[in-house]
Design a protein around this motif. Structure first.
Motif, PDB file in Angstrom:
ATOM      1  N   UNK A  74       0.802  -1.218   0.000  1.00  0.00           N
ATOM      2  CA  UNK A  74       0.000   0.000   0.000  1.00  0.00           C
ATOM      3  C   UNK A  74       0.837   1.271   0.000  1.00  0.00           C
ATOM      4  N   UNK A  75       2.062   1.207   0.456  1.00  0.00           N
ATOM      5  CA  UNK A  75       2.941   2.384   0.364  1.00  0.00           C
ATOM      6  C   UNK A  75       4.382   1.906   0.265  1.00  0.00           C
ATOM      7  N   UNK A  76       4.562   0.864  -0.446  1.00  0.00           N
ATOM      8  CA  UNK A  76       5.843   0.188  -0.524  1.00  0.00           C
ATOM      9  C   UNK A  76       6.849   0.937  -1.385  1.00  0.00           C
ATOM     10  N   UNK A  79      13.170   3.081  -0.226  1.00  0.00           N
ATOM     11  CA  UNK A  79      13.996   4.267   0.012  1.00  0.00           C
ATOM     12  C   UNK A  79      13.228   5.439   0.615  1.00  0.00           C
ATOM     13  N   UNK A  80      11.910   5.385   0.631  1.00  0.00           N
ATOM     14  CA  UNK A  80      11.138   6.506   1.153  1.00  0.00           C
ATOM     15  C   UNK A  80      10.984   6.389   2.657  1.00  0.00           C
ATOM     16  N   UNK A  81      11.082   7.507   3.341  1.00  0.00           N
ATOM     17  CA  UNK A  81      10.909   7.514   4.786  1.00  0.00           C
ATOM     18  C   UNK A  81       9.443   7.724   5.167  1.00  0.00           C
ATOM     19  N   UNK A  82       8.678   8.333   4.290  1.00  0.00           N
ATOM     20  CA  UNK A  82       7.261   8.590   4.530  1.00  0.00           C
ATOM     21  C   UNK A  82       6.459   7.776   3.515  1.00  0.00           C
ATOM     22  N   UNK A  83       5.370   7.210   3.978  1.00  0.00           N
ATOM     23  CA  UNK A  83       4.514   6.408   3.099  1.00  0.00           C
ATOM     24  C   UNK A  83       3.843   7.286   2.052  1.00  0.00           C
ATOM     25  N   UNK A 100      -6.360  -2.844   3.049  1.00  0.00           N
ATOM     26  CA  UNK A 100      -5.710  -1.541   3.204  1.00  0.00           C
ATOM     27  C   UNK A 100      -4.933  -1.261   1.929  1.00  0.00           C
ATOM     28  N   UNK A 101      -5.279  -0.161   1.269  1.00  0.00           N
ATOM     29  CA  UNK A 101      -4.526   0.220   0.080  1.00  0.00           C
ATOM     30  C   UNK A 101      -4.913   1.614  -0.344  1.00  0.00           C
ATOM     31  N   UNK A 102      -3.936   2.393  -0.760  1.00  0.00           N
ATOM     32  CA  UNK A 102      -4.125   3.682  -1.406  1.00  0.00           C
ATOM     33  C   UNK A 102      -5.166   4.590  -0.795  1.00  0.00           C
ATOM     34  N   UNK A 103      -4.962   5.050   0.440  1.00  0.00           N
ATOM     35  CA  UNK A 103      -5.951   5.885   1.111  1.00  0.00           C
ATOM     36  C   UNK A 103      -5.806   7.370   0.818  1.00  0.00           C
ATOM     37  N   UNK A 104      -4.837   7.779   0.050  1.00  0.00           N
ATOM     38  CA  UNK A 104      -4.599   9.210  -0.182  1.00  0.00           C
ATOM     39  C   UNK A 104      -5.816   9.921  -0.752  1.00  0.00           C
ATOM     40  N   UNK A 105      -6.553   9.297  -1.641  1.00  0.00           N
ATOM     41  CA  UNK A 105      -7.674   9.959  -2.295  1.00  0.00           C
ATOM     42  C   UNK A 105      -9.020   9.632  -1.655  1.00  0.00           C
ATOM     43  N   UNK A 119      -1.121  13.804   1.528  1.00  0.00           N
ATOM     44  CA  UNK A 119      -0.087  12.762   1.600  1.00  0.00           C
ATOM     45  C   UNK A 119       0.469  12.604   3.008  1.00  0.00           C
ATOM     46  N   UNK A 120       0.246  13.575   3.877  1.00  0.00           N
ATOM     47  CA  UNK A 120       0.719  13.502   5.255  1.00  0.00           C
ATOM     48  C   UNK A 120      -0.280  12.837   6.187  1.00  0.00           C
ATOM     49  N   UNK A 121      -1.465  12.559   5.703  1.00  0.00           N
ATOM     50  CA  UNK A 121      -2.538  12.043   6.550  1.00  0.00           C
ATOM     51  C   UNK A 121      -2.388  10.525   6.693  1.00  0.00           C
ATOM     52  N   UNK A 122      -2.332  10.036   7.938  1.00  0.00           N
ATOM     53  CA  UNK A 122      -2.204   8.590   8.136  1.00  0.00           C
ATOM     54  C   UNK A 122      -3.521   7.872   7.836  1.00  0.00           C
ATOM     55  N   UNK A 123      -3.417   6.563   7.724  1.00  0.00           N
ATOM     56  CA  UNK A 123      -4.599   5.738   7.484  1.00  0.00           C
ATOM     57  C   UNK A 123      -5.600   5.935   8.628  1.00  0.00           C
ATOM     58  N   UNK A 124      -6.872   6.000   8.326  1.00  0.00           N
ATOM     59  CA  UNK A 124      -7.902   6.332   9.311  1.00  0.00           C
ATOM     60  C   UNK A 124      -8.051   5.280  10.408  1.00  0.00           C
ATOM     61  N   UNK A 125      -7.905   3.996  10.086  1.00  0.00           N
ATOM     62  CA  UNK A 125      -8.098   2.916  11.053  1.00  0.00           C
ATOM     63  C   UNK A 125      -6.742   2.296  11.374  1.00  0.00           C
TER      64      UNK A 125
END
Length: 186
Positions: A74-76, A79-83, A100-105, A119-125
């Motif tokens: 889902x945010x694999x 090298x990225x530090x933020x999902x 769980x997958x692609x919650x940005x939109x 993009x800074x918002x974490x997954x709701x659950x």
């Protein structure tokens, strides 16, 4: 907006400023496009693994439309530090619901964003995300079976993870992707 600004600047005789402005907007994209064509394929970074589509189509063809899939992709990106939560190719390729997958939109994400970037918002659950991720990062019989019993997950779609072989039935594997089937916990 740019056209109105360009027209205003043009009338004042600042053609070079307009050209510089438009070049500044176009240059980064042009460089990326050209670099993508001249970089050897083996050195290019792929956000979607080569075998992902074949694995997704296999799962679509061997599952029911109501089946639920869990994935750690889902945010694999190693090298990225933020999902980057804009990944949703598993649901696209499998045509199945994903735990769980692609919650940005997602509407809930956008509603919670306020003035921050979505993009800074974490997954709701967070409990669901923790259960999902635990099945892949620290697989145990309990972690994997919890997805089936608590969330109705029937399939795991992941990279090459032989440690899952002990807890789920491997049904498909290619060079980049594995698909596991879980026994029904309900």
């Amino acid at each position: 907006m740019l056209a109105v600004a360009a027209l205003a600047v043009w009338r004042r005789g600042h053609v070079l400023a307009v050209v510089a402005l438009l070049t500044g907007y176009a240059l980064p994209t042009s460089v990326r496009v050209i670099a993508a064509h001249v970089t050897p394929e083996e050195r290019r970074h792929r956000l979607i693994p080569k075998g992902a589509l074949a694995a997704g189509r296999w799962l679509r063809d061997h599952s029911s439309p109501g089946d639920v899939v869990a994935t750690d992709l889902h945010c694999h990106h190693p090298r990225w530090k933020v999902c980057d939560s804009r990944h949703f190719y598993v649901s696209a390729f499998t045509e199945r619901r994903v735990l769980v997958e692609g919650w940005a939109y997602a509407e809930s994400t956008l509603a919670r964003a306020g003035t921050r970037s979505y993009l800074e918002i974490p997954y709701a659950d967070q409990a669901r995300l923790a259960a999902n991720d635990a099945a892949f990062t620290t697989p145990t019989a309990q972690n994997v079976q919890r997805l089936a019993t608590d969330y109705g997950v029937r399939w795991l779609y992941t990279g090459i993870r032989p440690e899952l072989d002990a807890y789920a039935r491997l049904r498909f594997r290619n060079a980049t992707t594995s698909v596991y089937e879980l026994s029904s916990g309900r």
